[in-house]
Scaffold this motif. Structure first.
Motif, mmCIF file in Angstrom:
data_model
loop_
_atom_site.group_PDB
_atom_site.id
_atom_site.type_symbol
_atom_site.label_atom_id
_atom_site.label_comp_id
_atom_site.label_asym_id
_atom_site.label_seq_id
_atom_site.Cartn_x
_atom_site.Cartn_y
_atom_site.Cartn_z
ATOM 1 N N LYS A 115 46.420 27.430 41.158
ATOM 2 C CA LYS A 115 46.223 28.546 40.228
ATOM 3 C C LYS A 115 47.519 29.334 40.054
ATOM 4 O O LYS A 115 47.841 29.774 38.937
ATOM 5 C CB LYS A 115 45.111 29.462 40.740
ATOM 6 C CG LYS A 115 43.720 28.865 40.631
ATOM 7 C CD LYS A 115 42.660 29.851 41.089
ATOM 8 C CE LYS A 115 41.255 29.257 40.932
ATOM 9 N NZ LYS A 115 40.201 30.190 41.390
ATOM 10 N N LYS A 156 43.769 25.157 46.265
ATOM 11 C CA LYS A 156 43.315 25.620 44.954
ATOM 12 C C LYS A 156 44.081 26.867 44.528
ATOM 13 O O LYS A 156 44.428 27.025 43.349
ATOM 14 C CB LYS A 156 41.823 25.927 45.036
ATOM 15 C CG LYS A 156 41.156 26.217 43.702
ATOM 16 C CD LYS A 156 40.776 24.932 43.002
ATOM 17 C CE LYS A 156 39.900 25.200 41.802
ATOM 18 N NZ LYS A 156 39.509 23.974 41.101
ATOM 19 N N SER A 157 44.367 27.737 45.473
ATOM 20 C CA SER A 157 45.082 28.974 45.136
ATOM 21 C C SER A 157 46.505 28.691 44.677
ATOM 22 O O SER A 157 47.004 29.323 43.741
ATOM 23 C CB SER A 157 45.102 29.905 46.347
ATOM 24 O OG SER A 157 45.768 29.292 47.446
ATOM 25 N N LYS A 158 47.168 27.717 45.301
ATOM 26 C CA LYS A 158 48.529 27.389 44.893
ATOM 27 C C LYS A 158 48.549 26.738 43.508
ATOM 28 O O LYS A 158 49.478 26.959 42.729
ATOM 29 C CB LYS A 158 49.185 26.468 45.923
ATOM 30 C CG LYS A 158 49.569 27.177 47.209
ATOM 31 C CD LYS A 158 50.366 26.267 48.123
ATOM 32 C CE LYS A 158 50.837 27.011 49.363
ATOM 33 N NZ LYS A 158 51.647 26.131 50.254
#
Length: 762
Positions: free
Chosen positions: A232, A228-230
């Motif tokens: 974003k 999810k962070s990548k």
């Protein structure tokens, strides 16, 4: 000069460090096209400094690339062009209706009887009512990655048709000619995965913010293997590339809600389609409706996308002088024919040789379009310009071949196979959607059809639908208000019905109206998909998600609202009307109301997939629901329906919930509805005195040979069910049939999407 370059290097942003997001600077790409060892000119350096100054003072499209040190140009090597999209002899015709006038009909009839041939005679393939119109006529050319190919022309010249032809949005049987990528014909599945198509209209959810819109696009197009962070980080980097950082938390907006500007909305539309960094990008008039500055920023963004290793093809009506400097190749069309094909820098020499030199004070494209329009109005049309363009291209090609043979070209780029080119692009970070660099597989197998499995698509779609609904609570509020008002009116009209024969008739009327109302209040589901239709078509055209995922998420996201509406209607009417059954009766009443809402919502959703217009859809929904009520068994019993209409009785959606609530109300064998003298209530004898009714009842008892008193039960609930012809299905079977109708219409909705959203011209 070195101080100027040093200043440029100092203020340039750092390179994006994401492993799956690579891009090349405008400066680097310009140098890569120069021969080895060539030094930049003063004009080029000044232009670069001007671009950097513009970025430092508030340009909305900052370049997130590392600027090359110009003091060491010997290290720059020419970048190969892995992708070349070639199209040859594209021809596309459609049949259009003739304007029928009496003189033309008589003229054609006289011609068919042997009169002299006229210009209106029918040609092969035409008929009296239709004629053939050629939209594309023998169009050829090529586009290369790292460059922008612009298709220009007046309205109706065939710009959008050519973009559709290259993007495989025209049925194979209708389009003649060939479109190849690196010499290989692209399969439809392969093209959907490696390309993106940006429509002329901005098809976005108005109540989502810019960041949310791009994040949902990332959820669809980027694989679940990315955290999810990548994802974003990818969205943040894309907003920087598109110049949308300041508008990240602003809603898109529509006519009733203030949102982002037109240029920002257009860049968001582009961003949703390039979130996975496609190899091919097609755009249908991306600058339409924008002011000069916004249009320039949009094309500047497209230039940077091209320089990151993509192939950009767009149609544009009339570019400004600044936009013209960003284009690499141009094709001018006139009534489906090519009147110019080449680079913008070759325009002056082309028109000079054609005998119409471009004045230095005029915009080149404006002069070209004005001349083309002038020729279109002349007797010969643009035929002379079309022929001159062919000879000019042949002459230019022969010069290029001659220069290559004599060694005057500094380098010659060898073409790569499609498999090698895709593998090289994936290695550079293109096609983020879970592609593989395995060279042992075919090009089609190197990229997955869909980036995510079915259940992830369904979860993301449901989340987006619920979030969009929460931003517009007035829609659900109006629907809830309609249900509560209807329930309140029914509750007060049928307040605490008794068990008399009149009470039985009033119960039948209440159930018929209540069940039909649940279906009519579902009509508001009609515009939901009609508003999302073109967003759905844009997203599924290039495999953002499966159609089955959309149908399932559409169904699941509708259930919470249906449960709440069913509970509100049931609680408002059941106890106020005085229906029988206690808590268990109320629970079944709630379930059948919920099943009715489910079936009605599914039916209306199916119609929204078939009917293209809201008003036409409302007309059809109201008419069909009226027929359902007519054949439900309330107005006429099943045994009295004519045999040729009995099939409609069993297809009526109102029939099954109506029979279910009647059985739920009248299934108690100990409850009596007609006692003693009440047998005369629904007859002309109902007006006679009670004493006379008792004597009549005694006489009737003597005649029948059985004692009938004023307390004798003459009609039970089971008798009422038999009178209404409700004997073939139990109440639970009616409930399951109603639920099954809902699932059937959802399946039909899926097939309507499958057959009706091909995104291709016929």
């Amino acid at each position: 000069m070195s101080r100027v370059v040093a200043a440029e290097s100092n203020i340039s942003p750092a390179r994006d460090t994401l492993p799956f997001f690579t891009s090349h600077s405008m400066e680097l790409d310009d140098l890569s096209r120069k021969p080895v060892g060539a030094s930049p000119t003063l004009g080029q350096l000044l232009k670069r400094v001007g671009d950097v100054r513009k970025e430092a003072t508030g340009d909305e499209t900052p370049v997130h690339h590392q600027i090359l040190d110009l003091s060491d140009t010997s290290s720059v090597e020419p970048r190969s062009l892995p992708f070349v999209l070639s199209f040859n002899n594209l021809t596309y015709s459609v049949k259009v209706r003739r304007k029928m006038t009496l003189p033309s009909v008589l003229r054609r009839r006289s011609s068919s009887l042997g009169a002299a041939a006229t210009a209106t005679d029918l040609v092969p393939g035409e008929s009296l009512f239709s004629r053939t119109k050629t939209l594309l006529n023998d169009i050829s050319g090529e586009a290369r990655d790292g460059e922008i190919l612009a298709v220009l022309g007046a309205s109706g010249s065939g710009k959008s048709t050519l973009i559709d032809a290259l993007a495989n949005r025209i049925a194979k049987g209708s389009l003649k000619g060939s479109v190849t990528l690196n010499g290989e014909v692209l399969e439809s599945r392969m093209l959907k995965v490696i390309s993106a198509y940006v429509m002329q209209d901005d098809l976005l959810f108005p109540m989502l913010t810019v960041e949310e819109t791009l994040m949902f696009a990332a959820e669809f197009r980027l694989p679940r293997t990315l955290s999810k962070s990548k994802k974003k980080m990818r969205v943040q980097a894309l907003m920087d590339q598109l110049g949308l950082r300041t508008a990240a938390k602003t809603v898109i907006g529509d006519e009733g809600h203030r949102g982002v500007s037109g240029g920002e909305r257009r860049r968001v539309s582009i961003g949703t389609d390039i979130i996975h960094d496609p190899i091919l990008l097609f755009l249908d008039e991306p600058t339409s409706g924008l002011d000069s500055t916004s249009a320039f920023m949009v094309v500047k963004v497209l230039q940077r996308i091209a320089q990151s290793g993509s192939l950009v093809i767009m149609s544009i009506h009339q570019p400004s002088y600044r936009i013209l400097g960003l284009l690499d190749r141009m094709i001018f069309l006139s009534r489906g024919q090519t009147v110019y094909s080449g680079s913008p820098t070759s325009l002056p020499s082309f028109f000079a040789e054609f005998g119409h030199p471009i004045p230095e004070t005029e915009n080149r494209t404006e002069f070209a379009l004005d001349l083309i329009r002038e020729l279109e109005g002349s007797p010969g049309g643009t035929k002379s310009m079309v022929e001159f363009n062919k000879s000019w291209l042949n002459m230019k090609q022969s010069r290029n071949n001659s220069s290559i043979q004599h060694g005057t070209e500094h380098h010659h780029q060898q073409g790569l196979s499609l498999k090698e080119a895709i593998s090289a692009s994936i290695s550079r970070g293109k096609l983020v959607s879970g592609a593989t660099t395995n060279s042992s597989v075919s090009p089609t197998s190197m990229v997955p059809t869909f980036a995510n499995p079915f259940w992830i698509e369904m979860a993301v779609l449901s989340k987006r639908s619920i979030l969009n609904s929460r931003r517009m609570p007035e829609l659900f509020g109006i629907r809830l208000g309609a249900v509560l008002v209807t329930g309140f009116i029914l509750a007060t009209m049928f307040w605490q019905l008794d068990d008399s024969p009149k009470g039985v008739q009033e119960r039948l009327g209440f159930f018929a109206f209540a069940m039909s109302t649940t279906f009519y209040t579902c009509a508001d589901a009609l515009p939901v998909f009609l508003q999302e239709r073109y967003i759905f078509m844009r997203e599924t055209a290039y495999n953002a998600y499966r159609r089955s995922s959309y149908v399932m998420s559409h169904s699941l996201s509708a259930l919470p609202a249906l449960v709440f509406l069913s509970l509100a209607f049931s609680a408002t009417t059941f106890f106020a009307v005085g229906l029988d059954g206690g808590f268990s009766g109320f629970l079944f009443y709630f379930l059948i109301i919920f099943a009715s809402f489910w079936a009605g919502s599914s039916f209306v959703t199916f119609l929204s997939g078939v009917v293209p217009h809201v008003m036409l859809g409302y007309t059809i929904v109201v008419a069909i629901l009226a027929y359902f009520l007519l054949f439900s068994g309330f107005f006429i019993n099943r045994d009295r329906i004519p045999p040729y209409w009995i099939w409609f009785h069993y297809m009526s959606l109102v029939k099954y919930p109506y029979e279910a609530v009647l059985q739920n109300e009248f299934e108690n064998p100990t409850k009596c509805f007609v006692r003693g003298v009440q047998i005369f209530d629904n007859s002309p004898l109902g007006a006679v005195p009670d004493a006379m009714k008792l004597r009549l009842l005694q006489t009737l008892s003597n005649t029948l040979g059985m004692k009938i008193t004023s307390s004798t039960c003459l009609t039970t609930g089971y008798d009422i069910l038999q009178q209404q012809g409700i004997t073939d299905l139990s109440k639970w079977n009616c409930l399951w049939v109603t639920v099954a109708w809902g699932f059937l219409f959802r399946i039909l909705f899926y097939f309507s999407l499958l057959l009706g959203s091909k995104n291709k011209r016929s």
